[in-house]
Write an enzyme that holds these catalytic residues in place. Structure first.
Site, PDB file in Angstrom:
ATOM      1  N   THR A  90       0.922  -1.127   0.000  1.00  0.00           N
ATOM      2  CA  THR A  90       0.000   0.000   0.000  1.00  0.00           C
ATOM      3  C   THR A  90       0.952   1.164   0.000  1.00  0.00           C
ATOM      4  O   THR A  90       2.164   0.954   0.035  1.00  0.00           O
ATOM      5  CB  THR A  90      -0.851  -0.049   1.294  1.00  0.00           C
ATOM      6  OG1 THR A  90      -1.744  -1.137   1.184  1.00  0.00           O
ATOM      7  CG2 THR A  90      -1.639   1.210   1.579  1.00  0.00           C
ATOM      8  N   GLU A 118      -9.508  -5.327  -3.232  1.00  0.00           N
ATOM      9  CA  GLU A 118      -9.929  -4.893  -1.905  1.00  0.00           C
ATOM     10  C   GLU A 118     -11.056  -5.739  -1.328  1.00  0.00           C
ATOM     11  O   GLU A 118     -11.324  -5.679  -0.128  1.00  0.00           O
ATOM     12  CB  GLU A 118     -10.353  -3.424  -1.980  1.00  0.00           C
ATOM     13  CG  GLU A 118     -10.025  -2.609  -0.771  1.00  0.00           C
ATOM     14  CD  GLU A 118      -8.536  -2.475  -0.548  1.00  0.00           C
ATOM     15  OE1 GLU A 118      -8.053  -3.058   0.435  1.00  0.00           O
ATOM     16  OE2 GLU A 118      -7.856  -1.823  -1.352  1.00  0.00           O
ATOM     17  N   ASP A 121     -10.512  -7.556   1.890  1.00  0.00           N
ATOM     18  CA  ASP A 121     -10.552  -6.923   3.213  1.00  0.00           C
ATOM     19  C   ASP A 121     -11.891  -7.142   3.921  1.00  0.00           C
ATOM     20  O   ASP A 121     -12.020  -6.844   5.107  1.00  0.00           O
ATOM     21  CB  ASP A 121     -10.250  -5.423   3.114  1.00  0.00           C
ATOM     22  CG  ASP A 121      -8.753  -5.144   3.187  1.00  0.00           C
ATOM     23  OD1 ASP A 121      -7.991  -6.072   3.515  1.00  0.00           O
ATOM     24  OD2 ASP A 121      -8.336  -3.998   2.912  1.00  0.00           O
ATOM     25  N   SER A 162     -10.827  -1.499   6.962  1.00  0.00           N
ATOM     26  CA  SER A 162      -9.426  -1.246   6.622  1.00  0.00           C
ATOM     27  C   SER A 162      -8.591  -1.135   7.893  1.00  0.00           C
ATOM     28  O   SER A 162      -9.120  -1.003   8.994  1.00  0.00           O
ATOM     29  CB  SER A 162      -9.351   0.073   5.848  1.00  0.00           C
ATOM     30  OG  SER A 162      -8.028   0.451   5.619  1.00  0.00           O
ATOM     31  N   SER A 163      -7.283  -1.177   7.717  1.00  0.00           N
ATOM     32  CA  SER A 163      -6.370  -0.859   8.822  1.00  0.00           C
ATOM     33  C   SER A 163      -5.642   0.449   8.575  1.00  0.00           C
ATOM     34  O   SER A 163      -4.817   0.873   9.396  1.00  0.00           O
ATOM     35  CB  SER A 163      -5.325  -1.971   8.978  1.00  0.00           C
ATOM     36  OG  SER A 163      -5.940  -3.178   9.326  1.00  0.00           O
ATOM     37  N   GLY A 198       1.154  -1.598   5.310  1.00  0.00           N
ATOM     38  CA  GLY A 198       1.545  -2.703   6.188  1.00  0.00           C
ATOM     39  C   GLY A 198       0.380  -3.599   6.573  1.00  0.00           C
ATOM     40  O   GLY A 198       0.503  -4.382   7.508  1.00  0.00           O
TER      41      GLY A 198
HETATM   42  O1  DON Z   1      -7.052  -1.298   3.943  1.00  0.00           O
HETATM   43  C1  DON Z   1      -6.266  -2.109   4.409  1.00  0.00           C
HETATM   44  O2  DON Z   1      -6.092  -2.259   5.591  1.00  0.00           O
HETATM   45  C2  DON Z   1      -5.442  -2.941   3.458  1.00  0.00           C
HETATM   46  N1  DON Z   1      -6.105  -3.042   2.205  1.00  0.00           N
HETATM   47  C3  DON Z   1      -4.109  -2.308   3.346  1.00  0.00           C
HETATM   48  C4  DON Z   1      -3.194  -3.142   2.538  1.00  0.00           C
HETATM   49  C5  DON Z   1      -1.789  -2.943   2.849  1.00  0.00           C
HETATM   50  O3  DON Z   1      -1.395  -2.131   3.644  1.00  0.00           O
HETATM   51  C6  DON Z   1      -0.886  -3.835   2.131  1.00  0.00           C
HETATM   52  N2  DON Z   1       0.421  -3.809   2.704  1.00  0.00           N
HETATM   53  N3  DON Z   1       0.907  -4.660   3.310  1.00  0.00           N
END
Ligand code: DON
Length: 601
Positions: free
Chosen positions: A403, A442, A445, A474-475, A495
């Site tokens: 990301t 996505e 998620d 999401s995180s 992350g």
């Molecule tokens: O929104 C989220 O939490 C994830 N889609 C973020 C993905 C991400 O940070 C990938 N990296 N490791």
């Protein structure tokens, strides 16, 4: 950028990878500077953990842009020079990263922007993906209710309705000064004329080589004619993407969500067995939400509310830790690590009840109640680990960078933190027909089945089950910190599930341990997410002595290569309460990815 002026210099992170932290065969953490000089550490490292070698932060008088790709940071700084404000620069960087950091920068994905205006008004812009109208709660399960491996991460079913273009355009219209044409021109030029790849760019792009070989459009520009991967020195030209960007520049959101681009996306989705329709695209709207707020040792935090679980986790961890004197306990000492881990464990256990606020009632007020934090603290023992209540096998990814986050501030103090993503590197692994636009994955998620871990090993509940039009939890945790009405820090990171603990680590580094922003970004990281139970440790974070002590208290550890790419800005000095130098802004770029760069203005 004019390198001749002391306050407007930029520094690429290349060659300064945190690989400098070596884990010797006997497990002793050792710091080996590779380039630049390690500067004095203001801390007594109570645990005996080796200080991380750190370059000084990059200074800027009138603004700062920190992103994961040098060219994109330079684009942002140039927009500031041209009279744009931090939002103009953030929009320009968003489009530029879609070109020069294509594995995560995007227009086919979505994200969040936390914005704080010079008059102290904070707002959160949610431009994350939505589930298509035809999505169902069980769409990734077979007839027996088992999750079908890979269906939510690769191919068109994994794709949510992208939000980036609508989000960036809304931000620009509301807060920007410059025209769409001005802020998009650099990205269009980079796509149309190409840019020469560095080793860091190649390392990033090579993650997609297998996907590119399967995609007739992507392979034309992301592979060499003989089908081998691109190399440093090659020029990456993305003509189709340039055309889409030009269409957006001319027509605004219609250039993406309607007309030719939309037709290409929908047709490609249909051919690939996806669900996207023209109505899904034309009906997409980003939303403005109040930021999630909390206070930590006199600092005010504006961060991501649901549909992110990131801000809730960050604030819950900070609320718990506020009852301990972390500075006195000492960075990376056994008692400090134990308290951090238990705060993380609680916050991640609570995260599973969260979901899109348009669909579920989130217990945010309860989770962020300081009395709740006090009760958690009261139950945290000081001599042994708490067992995670339910243990299910999680599958944490070995690295977590897929990301991207960038931080921007302008001369008036407008602060912008953006985290946006395709989810996995290059998202679902294919471009949308002849658009050259990589599409997100996505949908992973969501809880593909409540209780089953997603690609980050994180478990969700019914609150995050799939429904038409819903946003997956999401995180991502783009965060702006202020004090006495003035901005202090802009921070965030990729992350996956580790994002909130990465942000926590930088915040603690700056506020509790008095580190400068670069050093706080460089700190090796620890992470605990309730399930799986083992504490994840970046190589070199803990000394054998600390690990032994904590093992005796019942903690278990798993060592990982580096994770996250935090990009931060500190206002007023390189560290809190440092005498102000000539610069007003200090940027810390994360050297875990070699193309990261802070560019001061
Ligand atoms: O929104 C989220 O939490 C994830 N889609 C973020 C993905 C991400 O940070 C990938 N990296 N490791």
């Amino acid at each position: 950028m004019d390198a001749g002026q002391p306050l407007r210099w930029s520094r690429r992170a290349g060659g300064l990878l945190l690989a400098a932290i070596l884990l010797l065969s006997d497990g002793v953490a050792c710091a080996a500077p590779v380039g630049g000089t390690a500067h004095d550490d203001p801390l007594a490292f109570g645990g005996g953990s080796a200080p991380v070698p750190s370059m000084p932060p990059v200074g800027g008088r009138d603004g700062m842009v920190v992103s994961a790709q040098t060219l994109a940071s330079q684009v942002g700084a140039r927009i500031l020079q041209q009279g744009g404000n931090a939002v103009d620069a953030a929009v320009a960087v968003g489009y530029a990263l879609a070109v020069v950091y294509p594995a995560a920068g995007n227009i086919g994905g979505g994200g969040f922007m936390t914005l704080r205006t010079p008059d102290g008004h904070a707002i959160f812009l949610d431009f994350r993906e939505h589930a298509p109208a035809a999505a169902t709660a069980t769409m990734f399960q077979d007839a027996s209710g088992n999750v079908i491996a890979g269906l939510s991460t690769k191919g068109w079913k994994a794709v949510g309705i992208p939000g980036t273009v609508a989000g960036l355009e809304l931000a620009r219209q509301r807060w920007g000064h410059l025209s769409r044409r001005q802020v998009m021109a650099p990205a269009i030029a980079l796509a149309r004329d190409g840019f020469v790849l560095t080793d860091g760019d190649v390392e990033l792009i090579s993650h997609g080589n297998d996907d590119f070989r399967r995609d007739p459009v992507a392979r034309r520009f992301f592979l060499r004619p003989d089908g081998s991967g691109l190399q440093a020195g090659d020029r990456l030209v993305q003509r189709e993407l340039a055309q889409v960007l030009e269409r957006i520049s001319r027509q605004g959101t219609r250039g993406f969500y309607e007309g030719r681009t939309a037709t290409e996306i929908v047709e490609a989705s249909r051919r690939g067995g996806g669900l996207l329709t023209r109505a899904d695209l034309s009906g997409y709207r980003p939303r403005l939400l109040p930021t999630l707020t909390c206070d930590y040792r006199g600092y005010h935090i504006d961060t991501a509310p649901p549909p992110s679980g990131g801000g809730v986790a960050l604030c819950e961890m900070l609320n718990i830790l506020s009852g301990y004197d972390m500075h006195r306990l000492g960075l990376y000492t056994a008692p400090a690590v134990a308290r951090e881990v238990e705060a993380m464990r609680h916050a991640y256990a609570d995260r599973q009840d969260l979901g899109d606020p348009a669909f579920v009632a989130n217990p945010v007020a309860h989770l962020l109640d300081v009395e709740y934090a006090r009760q958690i603290r009261a139950a945290i023992p000081t001599d042994h680990a708490v067992a995670s209540t339910t243990i299910r096998p999680g599958v944490p990814t070995p690295e977590g960078q897929e990301t991207t986050h960038y931080s921007v501030i302008d001369r008036d103090g407008m602060a912008v933190a953006v985290t946006y993503t395709l989810n996995g590197w290059f998202g679902a692994g294919m471009v949308a027909g002849r658009t050259g636009v990589f599409m997100n994955d996505e949908m992973d998620d969501f809880s593909t089945r409540p209780g089953t871990p997603n690609m980050f090993g994180i478990v969700g509940s019914k609150a995050n089950e799939i429904a038409p039009g819903k946003t997956p939890l999401s995180s991502m945790t783009p965060t702006v910190i202020s004090r006495d009405g003035k901005p202090v820090m802009v921070i965030g990171s990729p992350g996956g599930s580790r994002i909130p603990t990465i942000v926590l680590s930088v915040v603690l580094g700056v506020i509790d341990y008095g580190l400068d922003i670069q050093h706080a970004v460089d700190l090796p990281r620890i992470h605990e997410q309730w399930q799986p139970e083992a504490v994840q440790v970046e190589q070199g974070a803990l000394t054998p002595g600390v690990i032994d002590t904590l093992r005796r208290e019942g903690y278990s550890f798993q060592s990982y290569p580096h994770w996250g790419v935090a990009e931060g800005i500190l206002v007023g000095g390189p560290r809190l309460n440092a005498p102000a130098g000539d610069a007003r802004y200090y940027g810390g770029a994360d050297r875990r990815h070699s193309t990261s760069a802070a560019v001061g203005e």
